[in-house]
Design a protein around this motif. Structure first.
Motif, mmCIF file in Angstrom:
data_model
loop_
_atom_site.group_PDB
_atom_site.id
_atom_site.type_symbol
_atom_site.label_atom_id
_atom_site.label_comp_id
_atom_site.label_asym_id
_atom_site.label_seq_id
_atom_site.Cartn_x
_atom_site.Cartn_y
_atom_site.Cartn_z
ATOM 1 N N GLY A 128 3.312 45.268 85.773
ATOM 2 C CA GLY A 128 3.910 46.500 85.272
ATOM 3 C C GLY A 128 5.219 46.310 84.527
ATOM 4 O O GLY A 128 5.992 47.242 84.400
ATOM 5 N N VAL A 129 5.473 45.098 84.021
ATOM 6 C CA VAL A 129 6.707 44.864 83.287
ATOM 7 C C VAL A 129 6.591 45.535 81.919
ATOM 8 O O VAL A 129 5.605 45.371 81.213
ATOM 9 N N GLU A 130 7.591 46.294 81.599
ATOM 10 C CA GLU A 130 7.606 46.981 80.308
ATOM 11 C C GLU A 130 8.170 46.067 79.231
ATOM 12 O O GLU A 130 8.978 45.180 79.516
ATOM 13 N N MET A 131 7.767 46.314 78.025
ATOM 14 C CA MET A 131 8.265 45.545 76.897
ATOM 15 C C MET A 131 9.766 45.791 76.738
ATOM 16 O O MET A 131 10.206 46.943 76.793
ATOM 17 N N PRO A 132 10.542 44.721 76.552
ATOM 18 C CA PRO A 132 11.965 44.936 76.273
ATOM 19 C C PRO A 132 12.118 45.746 74.989
ATOM 20 O O PRO A 132 11.427 45.478 74.006
ATOM 21 N N LYS A 133 12.973 46.737 75.011
ATOM 22 C CA LYS A 133 13.151 47.604 73.845
ATOM 23 C C LYS A 133 13.721 46.786 72.681
ATOM 24 O O LYS A 133 14.728 46.119 72.837
ATOM 25 N N PRO A 134 13.044 46.822 71.533
ATOM 26 C CA PRO A 134 13.578 46.093 70.378
ATOM 27 C C PRO A 134 14.888 46.719 69.911
ATOM 28 O O PRO A 134 15.069 47.937 69.994
ATOM 29 N N HIS A 135 15.792 45.891 69.444
ATOM 30 C CA HIS A 135 17.064 46.404 68.935
ATOM 31 C C HIS A 135 16.830 47.311 67.717
ATOM 32 O O HIS A 135 15.843 47.161 66.994
ATOM 33 N N ASP A 136 17.747 48.222 67.507
ATOM 34 C CA ASP A 136 17.615 49.209 66.426
ATOM 35 C C ASP A 136 17.571 48.575 65.036
ATOM 36 O O ASP A 136 16.955 49.115 64.126
ATOM 37 N N PHE A 137 18.234 47.417 64.876
ATOM 38 C CA PHE A 137 18.256 46.820 63.537
ATOM 39 C C PHE A 137 16.869 46.355 63.086
ATOM 40 O O PHE A 137 16.649 46.130 61.905
ATOM 41 N N LEU A 138 15.922 46.258 64.015
ATOM 42 C CA LEU A 138 14.561 45.854 63.640
ATOM 43 C C LEU A 138 13.802 46.975 62.934
ATOM 44 O O LEU A 138 12.768 46.724 62.314
ATOM 45 N N SER A 139 14.286 48.200 63.052
ATOM 46 C CA SER A 139 13.633 49.314 62.360
ATOM 47 C C SER A 139 14.643 50.108 61.534
ATOM 48 O O SER A 139 14.473 51.302 61.320
ATOM 49 N N ALA A 140 15.672 49.431 61.073
ATOM 50 C CA ALA A 140 16.723 50.091 60.301
ATOM 51 C C ALA A 140 16.187 50.604 58.965
ATOM 52 O O ALA A 140 15.284 50.003 58.372
ATOM 53 N N GLU A 141 16.763 51.707 58.517
ATOM 54 C CA GLU A 141 16.385 52.244 57.211
ATOM 55 C C GLU A 141 16.939 51.314 56.140
ATOM 56 O O GLU A 141 18.091 50.904 56.177
ATOM 57 N N GLN A 142 16.095 50.992 55.180
ATOM 58 C CA GLN A 142 16.479 50.085 54.116
ATOM 59 C C GLN A 142 17.106 50.847 52.962
ATOM 60 O O GLN A 142 17.044 52.069 52.895
ATOM 61 N N ARG A 143 17.671 50.107 52.055
ATOM 62 C CA ARG A 143 18.380 50.717 50.927
ATOM 63 C C ARG A 143 17.484 51.615 50.081
ATOM 64 O O ARG A 143 17.913 52.628 49.559
ATOM 65 N N ASP A 144 16.198 51.242 49.976
ATOM 66 C CA ASP A 144 15.269 52.040 49.179
ATOM 67 C C ASP A 144 14.673 53.204 49.965
ATOM 68 O O ASP A 144 13.797 53.910 49.475
ATOM 69 N N GLY A 145 15.121 53.413 51.201
ATOM 70 C CA GLY A 145 14.653 54.530 52.009
ATOM 71 C C GLY A 145 13.490 54.189 52.925
ATOM 72 O O GLY A 145 13.123 54.984 53.780
ATOM 73 N N SER A 146 12.914 53.012 52.763
ATOM 74 C CA SER A 146 11.802 52.614 53.627
ATOM 75 C C SER A 146 12.346 52.115 54.971
ATOM 76 O O SER A 146 13.539 51.880 55.118
ATOM 77 N N GLU A 147 11.431 51.956 55.917
ATOM 78 C CA GLU A 147 11.826 51.457 57.233
ATOM 79 C C GLU A 147 11.373 50.009 57.374
ATOM 80 O O GLU A 147 10.257 49.667 56.993
ATOM 81 N N LEU A 148 12.254 49.174 57.904
ATOM 82 C CA LEU A 148 11.921 47.768 58.119
ATOM 83 C C LEU A 148 10.790 47.661 59.139
ATOM 84 O O LEU A 148 10.791 48.367 60.145
ATOM 85 N N GLN A 149 9.822 46.796 58.904
ATOM 86 C CA GLN A 149 8.634 46.682 59.749
ATOM 87 C C GLN A 149 8.807 45.736 60.929
ATOM 88 O O GLN A 149 7.864 45.488 61.669
ATOM 89 N N ALA A 150 10.001 45.204 61.138
ATOM 90 C CA ALA A 150 10.209 44.189 62.172
ATOM 91 C C ALA A 150 9.913 44.710 63.577
ATOM 92 O O ALA A 150 9.371 43.982 64.410
ATOM 93 N N ALA A 151 10.232 45.957 63.865
ATOM 94 C CA ALA A 151 9.971 46.511 65.203
ATOM 95 C C ALA A 151 8.470 46.551 65.488
ATOM 96 O O ALA A 151 8.039 46.257 66.613
ATOM 97 N N ASP A 152 7.662 46.863 64.484
ATOM 98 C CA ASP A 152 6.207 46.877 64.659
ATOM 99 C C ASP A 152 5.677 45.464 64.925
ATOM 100 O O ASP A 152 4.822 45.262 65.786
ATOM 101 N N ILE A 153 6.188 44.491 64.179
ATOM 102 C CA ILE A 153 5.767 43.107 64.368
ATOM 103 C C ILE A 153 6.180 42.628 65.761
ATOM 104 O O ILE A 153 5.406 41.963 66.455
#
Length: 183
Positions: free
Chosen positions: A49-74
């Motif tokens: 029942g160990v939960e996934m460690p929460k990824p840091h916010d910078f892994l899904s930070a909004e990019q300059r072009d308005g898109s979201e970084l895909q690192a949190a999904d990976i």
């Protein structure tokens, strides 16, 4: 004064990660432990029942072009794969974050190369030059491959079940191909 025969300046030695990789514990036990040395199995208790460690916010930070970084999904997909094969406790979350960030940045560079093309203008001469996103992307890709190999080596050394199912590394390539199609 004596001279050195090599030109390393006294900084010789083996490179980190060089040499033959360790065989998997499972392979050794299946082959009758050919070396005869005691098998070294990590005694890391599996916690249910160990939960996934929460990824840091910078892994899904909004990019300059308005898109979201895909690192949190990976990160999430890789952790889920590790959990499925029973190795989620053996790979550090920092290693997963570095792998996810390098993979996401590589995908981002490939998307920019697809969008802007292979050539750019030189800032002063205005002559065509290769796009800087190509070399940046190659660097991120190499970094992601090195980190993936590190993760997979941990899996190989510690997994006592079969780990041949779909690996998240395959999904990163699929993401890249989807990005090129515009999906």
């Amino acid at each position: 004064m004596p001279t050195k025969s090599n030109n390393t300046g006294g900084r010789g030695g083996a490179r980190a990660g060089a040499g033959r990789k360790k065989s998997a514990v499972k392979e050794k036990s299946e082959n009758g432990n050919p070396g005869g040395r005691p098998l070294e199995v990590l005694d890391i208790p599996e916690m249910e029942g160990v939960e996934m460690p929460k990824p840091h916010d910078f892994l899904s930070a909004e990019q300059r072009d308005g898109s979201e970084l895909q690192a949190a999904d990976i990160y999430r997909e890789t952790w889920e794969w590790l959990k499925r094969i029973g190795c989620s406790q053996k790979v550090s979350s920092q290693l997963l974050e570095r792998y996810a960030m390098a993979s996401a940045r590589w995908i981002q560079c490939e998307e920019m190369t697809s969008k802007l093309g292979f050539l750019s203008k030189h800032p002063t001469t205005q002559k065509p030059i290769p796009s800087p996103f190509i070399n940046i992307g190659i660097n991120y890709m190499n970094q992601a491959v090195r980190l993936w190999n590190e993760i997979f080596q941990i899996v190989k050394e510690n997994c006592n079940t079969e780990y041949s199912d779909e690996a998240p590394q395959n999904d990163v390539m699929e993401r890249l191909l989807r990005a090129r199609k515009g999906n």
